[in-house]
Design a protein around this motif. Structure first.
Motif, mmCIF file in Angstrom:
data_model
loop_
_atom_site.group_PDB
_atom_site.id
_atom_site.type_symbol
_atom_site.label_atom_id
_atom_site.label_comp_id
_atom_site.label_asym_id
_atom_site.label_seq_id
_atom_site.Cartn_x
_atom_site.Cartn_y
_atom_site.Cartn_z
ATOM 1 N N GLY A 171 0.792 -1.238 0.035
ATOM 2 C CA GLY A 171 0.133 0.039 0.016
ATOM 3 C C GLY A 171 0.661 1.305 0.133
ATOM 4 N N ASP A 172 2.042 1.068 0.088
ATOM 5 C CA ASP A 172 3.028 2.480 0.151
ATOM 6 C C ASP A 172 3.091 3.139 -1.299
ATOM 7 O OD1 ASP A 172 4.131 3.234 2.212
ATOM 8 O OD2 ASP A 172 6.123 2.329 1.873
ATOM 9 N N THR A 173 3.079 4.202 -1.229
ATOM 10 C CA THR A 173 3.478 5.209 -2.356
ATOM 11 C C THR A 173 4.717 5.670 -2.014
ATOM 12 O OG1 THR A 173 2.155 7.011 -1.682
ATOM 13 C CG2 THR A 173 1.036 5.443 -2.794
ATOM 14 N N LYS A 174 5.301 6.455 -3.214
ATOM 15 C CA LYS A 174 6.656 7.262 -2.952
ATOM 16 C C LYS A 174 6.555 8.245 -1.767
ATOM 17 C CE LYS A 174 10.529 9.251 -5.053
ATOM 18 N NZ LYS A 174 11.263 9.679 -6.443
ATOM 19 N N LYS A 175 5.313 8.898 -2.067
ATOM 20 C CA LYS A 175 4.892 9.961 -1.056
ATOM 21 C C LYS A 175 4.649 9.590 0.390
ATOM 22 C CE LYS A 175 1.772 14.176 -0.334
ATOM 23 N NZ LYS A 175 0.742 14.733 -0.840
ATOM 24 N N SER A 176 4.052 8.595 0.558
ATOM 25 C CA SER A 176 3.793 8.079 1.847
ATOM 26 C C SER A 176 4.884 7.426 2.543
ATOM 27 C CB SER A 176 2.550 7.023 1.909
ATOM 28 O OG SER A 176 2.999 5.864 1.240
ATOM 29 N N MET A 177 5.912 6.776 1.734
ATOM 30 C CA MET A 177 7.159 6.334 2.215
ATOM 31 C C MET A 177 8.081 7.347 2.616
ATOM 32 S SD MET A 177 9.997 4.459 -0.074
ATOM 33 C CE MET A 177 10.425 5.871 -0.865
ATOM 34 N N LEU A 178 8.163 8.310 1.806
ATOM 35 C CA LEU A 178 9.102 9.579 2.277
ATOM 36 C C LEU A 178 8.353 10.124 3.484
ATOM 37 C CD1 LEU A 178 10.014 10.973 -1.017
ATOM 38 C CD2 LEU A 178 11.313 9.570 0.264
#
Length: 309
Positions: free
Chosen positions: A8-15
């Protein structure tokens, strides 16, 4: 290092999640006590996924990651802390490293931990048995090292680390290492607190602080990734007038790479290299203990590396 993706991760949520993992330095009680508070939920979730950890394994290794990161916070220059446990229980031991920049990596000797039956409680003392805890400090160019070692007292890492400081360094210290898991077994919270008496401090000061800490509910639930550090300190330690000094990142990170394993393989003896190329099996898989990242080498790659083609 290759990190396994979080569902469910996106690059934005990961950062965003990684940016919330921080190590906060503060003093309180008029400078009599220094403290470090860690928010490490993302770090522990990545650790859990990369090492394929179950519930007990996540708790034990997660506490070791948090504890080692706290100890490494005391490094004044570029340096490294290696925290190791060797024990007679089913866990056998663990090894974790953390540096002055906030990166943490490490592994369990047994994963999964071999148990005849699932324990009724999450008391980690059942996993350790008799053994030793050691802390090695590497400073500067990592050529200088100092190791302190004590016997395990309880098999609860927070208590045993406090005992290490009491025995090895004669410093009154308190640790709180907290890992929260959902009913699914997924790590959803990780936080840690370290408090230490400064030289000349009244011997009763840290006892008073320790009593206050006991009143804090589960640290990993109380100090969440979304909570402001000032809010936490003002809520639970306001009586001691904490003064926040600095903060740095903490992160699950390993310096391994395929090129490093290439160098290792290239330094094998000619006989060992020929044995690998002749008998395989292929691909040859090399795995880093500290982060559980695997790197594959085909026969053609190895023949070229060994200059046997």
């Amino acid at each position: 290092m290759i990190k396994k993706p979080i569902p469910g991760d996106t690059k934005k949520s990961m950062l965003k999640a990684r940016s919330r993992d921080r190590r906060y330095h503060f003093v309180m009680a008029g400078g009599a006590v220094r403290g470090v508070l860690i928010q490490g939920s993302r770090m522990l979730r990545e650790m859990q996924l990369n090492h394929n950890l179950g519930v007990l394994e996540s708790i034990v290794l997660g506490q070791a990651y948090l504890g080692t990161a706290l100890i490494a916070s005391g490094l004044k220059e570029d340096g490294l802390i290696q925290f190791k446990v060797e024990c007679g229980g089913p866990l056998k031991g663990l090894s974790v490293e953390a540096d002055s920049h906030g990166t943490v990596r490490g592994f369990l000797m047994e994963n999964p931990i071999p148990l005849e039956r699932v324990p009724e409680t999450l008391d980690t003392s059942l996993l350790f048995g008799p053994g030793f805890l050691s802390v090695t400090r590497y400073t500067g160019d990592l050529n200088k090292a100092f190791t302190g070692q004590v016997e395990l007292r309880s098999g609860r890492l927070a208590e045993d680390l406090a005992a290490y400081y009491e025995e090895s360094e004669q410093i009154h210290t308190v640790f709180n290492l907290s890992v929260h898991l959902e009913t699914t077994g997924e790590v959803s919270g990780g936080a840690a607190l370290f408090l230490q008496a400064m030289p000349g401090a009244d011997e009763h000061v840290l006892d008073m602080v320790q009593d206050a800490i006991l009143e804090i509910p589960s640290l990993s639930r109380t100090f969440t990734a979304e909570m402001d550090v000032h809010e936490f300190l003002d809520t639970y330690l306001a009586d001691f007038q904490p003064d926040l000094l600095a903060d740095k990142r903490v992160e699950f990170m390993c310096g391994c790479s395929k090129s490093r394993f290439e160098k290792f393989l290239a330094n094998l003896s000619p006989a060992e290299q020929k044995e690998i190329v002749d008998n395989g099996p292929f691909p040859v898989i090399t795995t880093c203990h500290n982060c559980n990242t695997s790197y594959d080498f085909s026969r053609n790659e190895l023949e070229s590396l060994f200059k046997l083609g």
